[in-house]
Write a protein that holds these residues in place. Structure first.
Motif, PDB file in Angstrom:
ATOM      1  N   CYS A 303       0.851  -1.191   0.000  1.00  0.00           N
ATOM      2  CA  CYS A 303       0.000   0.000   0.000  1.00  0.00           C
ATOM      3  C   CYS A 303       0.891   1.248   0.000  1.00  0.00           C
ATOM      4  CB  CYS A 303      -0.853   0.078   1.256  1.00  0.00           C
ATOM      5  SG  CYS A 303      -1.910  -1.340   1.517  1.00  0.00           S
ATOM      6  N   GLY A 304       0.340   2.339  -0.471  1.00  0.00           N
ATOM      7  CA  GLY A 304       0.999   3.646  -0.353  1.00  0.00           C
ATOM      8  C   GLY A 304       2.372   3.668  -0.995  1.00  0.00           C
ATOM      9  N   THR A 305       3.297   4.276  -0.276  1.00  0.00           N
ATOM     10  CA  THR A 305       4.670   4.384  -0.783  1.00  0.00           C
ATOM     11  C   THR A 305       5.275   3.006  -1.029  1.00  0.00           C
ATOM     12  OG1 THR A 305       5.088   6.542   0.175  1.00  0.00           O
ATOM     13  CG2 THR A 305       6.982   5.108  -0.043  1.00  0.00           C
ATOM     14  N   SER A 306       4.940   2.057  -0.183  1.00  0.00           N
ATOM     15  CA  SER A 306       5.490   0.710  -0.368  1.00  0.00           C
ATOM     16  C   SER A 306       5.022   0.111  -1.697  1.00  0.00           C
ATOM     17  CB  SER A 306       5.068  -0.202   0.794  1.00  0.00           C
ATOM     18  OG  SER A 306       5.560   0.304   2.001  1.00  0.00           O
ATOM     19  N   SER A 350       6.115  -3.685   3.311  1.00  0.00           N
ATOM     20  CA  SER A 350       5.470  -2.817   4.298  1.00  0.00           C
ATOM     21  C   SER A 350       6.504  -2.283   5.278  1.00  0.00           C
ATOM     22  CB  SER A 350       4.404  -3.612   5.057  1.00  0.00           C
ATOM     23  OG  SER A 350       3.900  -2.853   6.122  1.00  0.00           O
ATOM     24  N   GLN A 351       6.589  -0.967   5.373  1.00  0.00           N
ATOM     25  CA  GLN A 351       7.505  -0.369   6.350  1.00  0.00           C
ATOM     26  C   GLN A 351       7.156  -0.867   7.747  1.00  0.00           C
ATOM     27  OE1 GLN A 351       8.989   1.682   9.388  1.00  0.00           O
ATOM     28  NE2 GLN A 351       6.891   2.293   8.994  1.00  0.00           N
ATOM     29  N   SER A 352       5.907  -0.654   8.138  1.00  0.00           N
ATOM     30  CA  SER A 352       5.495  -0.946   9.514  1.00  0.00           C
ATOM     31  C   SER A 352       5.356  -2.434   9.781  1.00  0.00           C
ATOM     32  CB  SER A 352       4.143  -0.286   9.784  1.00  0.00           C
ATOM     33  OG  SER A 352       3.179  -0.814   8.884  1.00  0.00           O
ATOM     34  N   THR A 355       0.348  -2.900   8.259  1.00  0.00           N
ATOM     35  CA  THR A 355      -0.759  -2.400   7.452  1.00  0.00           C
ATOM     36  C   THR A 355      -1.801  -3.516   7.276  1.00  0.00           C
ATOM     37  OG1 THR A 355       0.680  -0.861   6.366  1.00  0.00           O
ATOM     38  CG2 THR A 355      -1.345  -1.404   5.195  1.00  0.00           C
ATOM     39  N   VAL A 401       5.281  10.769   9.032  1.00  0.00           N
ATOM     40  CA  VAL A 401       4.209   9.997   8.388  1.00  0.00           C
ATOM     41  C   VAL A 401       4.506   9.786   6.902  1.00  0.00           C
ATOM     42  CG1 VAL A 401       1.794  10.119   7.689  1.00  0.00           C
ATOM     43  CG2 VAL A 401       2.413  10.464  10.072  1.00  0.00           C
ATOM     44  N   SER A 403       6.564   8.707   4.082  1.00  0.00           N
ATOM     45  CA  SER A 403       7.658   7.742   4.046  1.00  0.00           C
ATOM     46  C   SER A 403       8.787   8.216   3.133  1.00  0.00           C
ATOM     47  CB  SER A 403       7.065   6.427   3.526  1.00  0.00           C
ATOM     48  OG  SER A 403       7.951   5.395   3.737  1.00  0.00           O
ATOM     49  N   GLU A 491       0.551  14.425   0.336  1.00  0.00           N
ATOM     50  CA  GLU A 491       0.470  14.016   1.740  1.00  0.00           C
ATOM     51  C   GLU A 491       0.744  15.155   2.710  1.00  0.00           C
ATOM     52  OE1 GLU A 491       1.941   9.480   2.397  1.00  0.00           O
ATOM     53  OE2 GLU A 491       3.431  10.821   1.569  1.00  0.00           O
ATOM     54  N   ALA A 605      -2.152   8.614   8.848  1.00  0.00           N
ATOM     55  CA  ALA A 605      -1.515   7.908   9.959  1.00  0.00           C
ATOM     56  C   ALA A 605      -0.351   7.123   9.395  1.00  0.00           C
ATOM     57  CB  ALA A 605      -2.500   6.961  10.617  1.00  0.00           C
ATOM     58  N   LYS A 606       0.619   6.897  10.236  1.00  0.00           N
ATOM     59  CA  LYS A 606       1.830   6.210   9.782  1.00  0.00           C
ATOM     60  C   LYS A 606       1.537   4.765   9.428  1.00  0.00           C
ATOM     61  CE  LYS A 606       6.180   5.898   9.053  1.00  0.00           C
ATOM     62  NZ  LYS A 606       6.526   6.469   7.730  1.00  0.00           N
ATOM     63  N   VAL A 608      -1.520   2.127   8.846  1.00  0.00           N
ATOM     64  CA  VAL A 608      -2.971   2.049   8.672  1.00  0.00           C
ATOM     65  C   VAL A 608      -3.440   0.649   9.043  1.00  0.00           C
ATOM     66  CG1 VAL A 608      -4.873   2.310   7.048  1.00  0.00           C
ATOM     67  CG2 VAL A 608      -2.939   3.860   6.941  1.00  0.00           C
TER      68      VAL A 608
END
Ligand code: G6P
Length: 611
Positions: A303-306, A350-352, A355, A401, A403, A491, A605-606, A608
């Motif tokens: 998702c997102g930047t990833s 995924s960074q986190s 997600t 937030v 990335s 963003e 949010a960092k 999700v």
């Protein structure tokens, strides 16, 4: 999304919790709250940021040695004091902070209402607190029994910390689908959504698993499943330094993280590059490398930047391994009964590592028999624990937030994977392999040089900060960079921006171009250089103003464009790692000049963890 911190020990809990919440504020930040126990339990809640909560609690002069706090990112009910956490049950016995969603809350709520229970907020969390209270009173149970019973009745996801007023020497913590980490101290224990609030107190942690319930006291801790089976806690030593989660003199985490990229990328390949640069060895893939090399299809989910990094993964894998790749938004993939066969490889980025959609995609891919690989930053997070094998990016904590270093380190991992597999398959020669790795090793130094555009990026930001729209264009490896540049601007500065493949411009976006539309063209030298020059001419012919990211010393585009930002020369496969830097800096400066909250942009949010 929401952030949770809990403390139980002998020290004043207020400061520990406030500091912890500040470290977690990147997760969500529309309201905050805290409960402190000192004989009685006191609740503090407010709309806004942790600093508002801090002021409120400090003014009260109340403290305790047990407590818990919460930063909220609203899902049910608008962000206000009433809906902030902790939520307290109707008779006041259960105090609950919650990250996640209780899916069957409406059914439980109407059942409780029919039994005369009154609700004061719009949150699903209050429903859970009231369910615990109801079971506690009706069944004459103790707190643990009531909590266990309630958790067996709810559907959905939660990271929970609970205080029961009648048993104030304990914190109860439960996890399902949302992360919770216990910090094990001497005569004190901590609990948090991730390890960042914990590391300044202890490096010994226990990652809770789904369906775990921890009963935490000052000196001891009991771990069970919510079906009351006792489990032996597995204490792990983490290696996270407090300096890594401070701004270290930078005005914002985002800027610090942009400037950290040379170090972060170096950490990504450190210990993985062979001493003579003849190749790389990714230890986490050791057992599955042959399987990936023999596979006929790779699906990347993120998702997102990833997801943008994933798109670059497609280009890298197809060029260097000749394995066909599809890149999917995890949220689309998981809801469409995707065609995944045994033998397929699914790579989740995924960074986190938390997600929700990416995690669900991982589980689905596993069910369908794929070999699932994770590329994550946060060690011990849910995705690496679910996947068959994986590679950590080792970028260090990313707090901003938006990335930045997560993206470049993910791309670095994808490049290393592609080269290692490509070599194994015989797609790349030893000579090319060595050339690629030698160039990879030079990238941190080249990023260091690229960062010198900072002043120029600020000058450019001053010129374009008031624009309402922007277009970002790139071709080949630079198309995902254009997408990422546009996302960064959206963003943090709230300017509408679109990324497009440069040649597609003629099929729509060209209609938007006029003298008010800045067009950022990522035009560093590669195979499509000539083509992108034509695209720039097409923009100029329509009076668009061109901001170009070019290779150092470029004479042609420098004359055509209105403003250029230079990056050092590199091989096309690595050009995204350099070309994205000026775009990160540009959006950072624009956001600062517009007075936006760079590290905590509105509504974002960092991590999700809602679907
Ligand atoms: C959120 C963050 C983005 C991030 C995306 C995916 O939207 O604001 O910066 O790219 O989630 O997160 P992940 O942790 O899975 O990489």
């Amino acid at each position: 999304m929401c952030g949770i911190v809990g403390y139980i020990g002998s020290k004043p809990a207020r400061e520990i919790i406030i500091n912890g919440l500040k470290r977690l504020e990147y997760r969500g930040y529309d309201s905050a709250g805290m409960a402190l126990v000192n004989g009685e339990a006191r609740i503090f809640k407010c709309k806004g940021r942790v600093k508002d909560l801090e002021e409120m609690v400090n003014n009260s002069n109340f403290d305790g040695t047990i407590g818990m706090g919460h930063t909220r990112w609203a899902t049910h009910g608008e962000p206000n004091e009433l809906n902030a956490h902790p939520q307290v049950s109707y008779k006041g016995n259960f105090i609950v902070v919650h990250n996640g969603i209780i899916e069957n809350y409406a059914r439980i709520k109407s059942h409780l209402e029919s039994r005369g229970v009154k609700f004061s907020s719009q949150t699903d969390t209050e429903v859970l607190a009231n369910l615990m209270e109801h079971l506690y009173l009706e069944g004459d149970l103790n707190a643990e029994q009531a909590i266990t019973l309630a958790l067996n009745r709810v559907e959905g996801a939660y990271g929970l910390v609970i205080i029961c007023k009648q048993e104030p020497d304990k914190l109860f913590a439960a996890k399902k689908g949302r992360p919770l980490v216990i910090g094990v101290g001497d005569g004190e224990n901590f609990i948090a959504s991730d390890a960042t609030p914990i590391v300044e107190h202890t490096q010994r942690v226990i990652y809770l698993n789904d369906d775990d319930l921890a009963i935490i006291k000052k000196e001891e801790m009991v771990l069970k499943t919510i079906r009351a089976r006792k489990i032996e806690p597995e204490v792990k030593q983490i290696d996270l330094k407090i300096g890594e989660i401070d701004k270290e003199g930078f005005p914002h985490f985002m800027l610090k993280e942009i400037f950290e990229q040379p170090r972060a990328i170096h950490d990504t390949f450190r210990g993985r590059v062979l001493p003579d640069y003849s190749g790389v060895m990714l230890g986490g893939l050791h057992n599955v490398l042959e399987t990936i090399a023999a596979s006929e299809r790779i699906v990347i989910v993120a998702c997102g930047t990833s997801w943008h990094a994933g798109l670059l993964g497609e280009y890298l894998f197809e060029e260097y391994t000749r394995i066909p790749v599809e890149v999917e938004y995890a949220s689309e993939f998981r809801y469409r009964d995707p065609i995944i066969k045994k033998g397929d490889i699914v790579i989740a980025i995924s960074q986190s590592g938390e997600t929700a959609d990416t995690l669900a995609a991982v589980k689905l891919a596993k069910e369908k028999g794929a070999l699932v690989i994770g590329i994550c930053n946060v060690v011990g997070s849910s995705i690496p624990r679910e996947t068959d094998a994986g590679v950590y990016t080792h970028a260090g904590p990313e707090i901003g937030v938006a990335s930045t270093k997560a993206f470049t380190t993910q791309v670095t991992v994808l490049a290393m994977m592609a080269f290692e597999i490509g070599y194994l398959k015989g797609v790349i020669t030893p000579l090319l392999y060595k050339e690629l790795i030698t160039e990879l090793v030079s990238i941190p130094g080249k990023i260091e040089r690229t960062l010198q555009v900072n002043e120029k990026a600020l000058e450019l930001a001053q010129r374009v900060k008031d624009t309402h729209n922007a277009l970002y264009l790139g071709r080949g490896y630079l198309f995902p960079v254009a997408l990422e540049g546009a996302l960064k601007l959206k963003e943090i500065s709230y300017i509408h921006a679109e990324g497009y493949p440069a040649a597609e411009m003629k099929h729509g976006p060209i209609a938007l171009i006029d003298e008010n539309m800045p067009v950022v063209v990522v035009a560093v030298k590669d195979d499509t250089y000539e083509k992108i020059i034509s695209n720039i001419q097409e923009i100029k012919a329509r009076k668009g103003s061109v901001i170009a990211i070019v290779t150092e010393g470029d004479q042609i585009i420098s004359k055509l464009a209105d403003f250029v930002l230079e990056v050092p020369e590199t091989l096309p496969a690595f050009s995204p790692l350099l070309a994205v830097i000026p775009l990160q800096l540009l959006s950072y400066h624009i956001a600062v000049l517009r007075g936006c909250d760079v590290d905590q942009p509105r509504n974002l949010a960092k991590s999700v963890t809602v679907e």
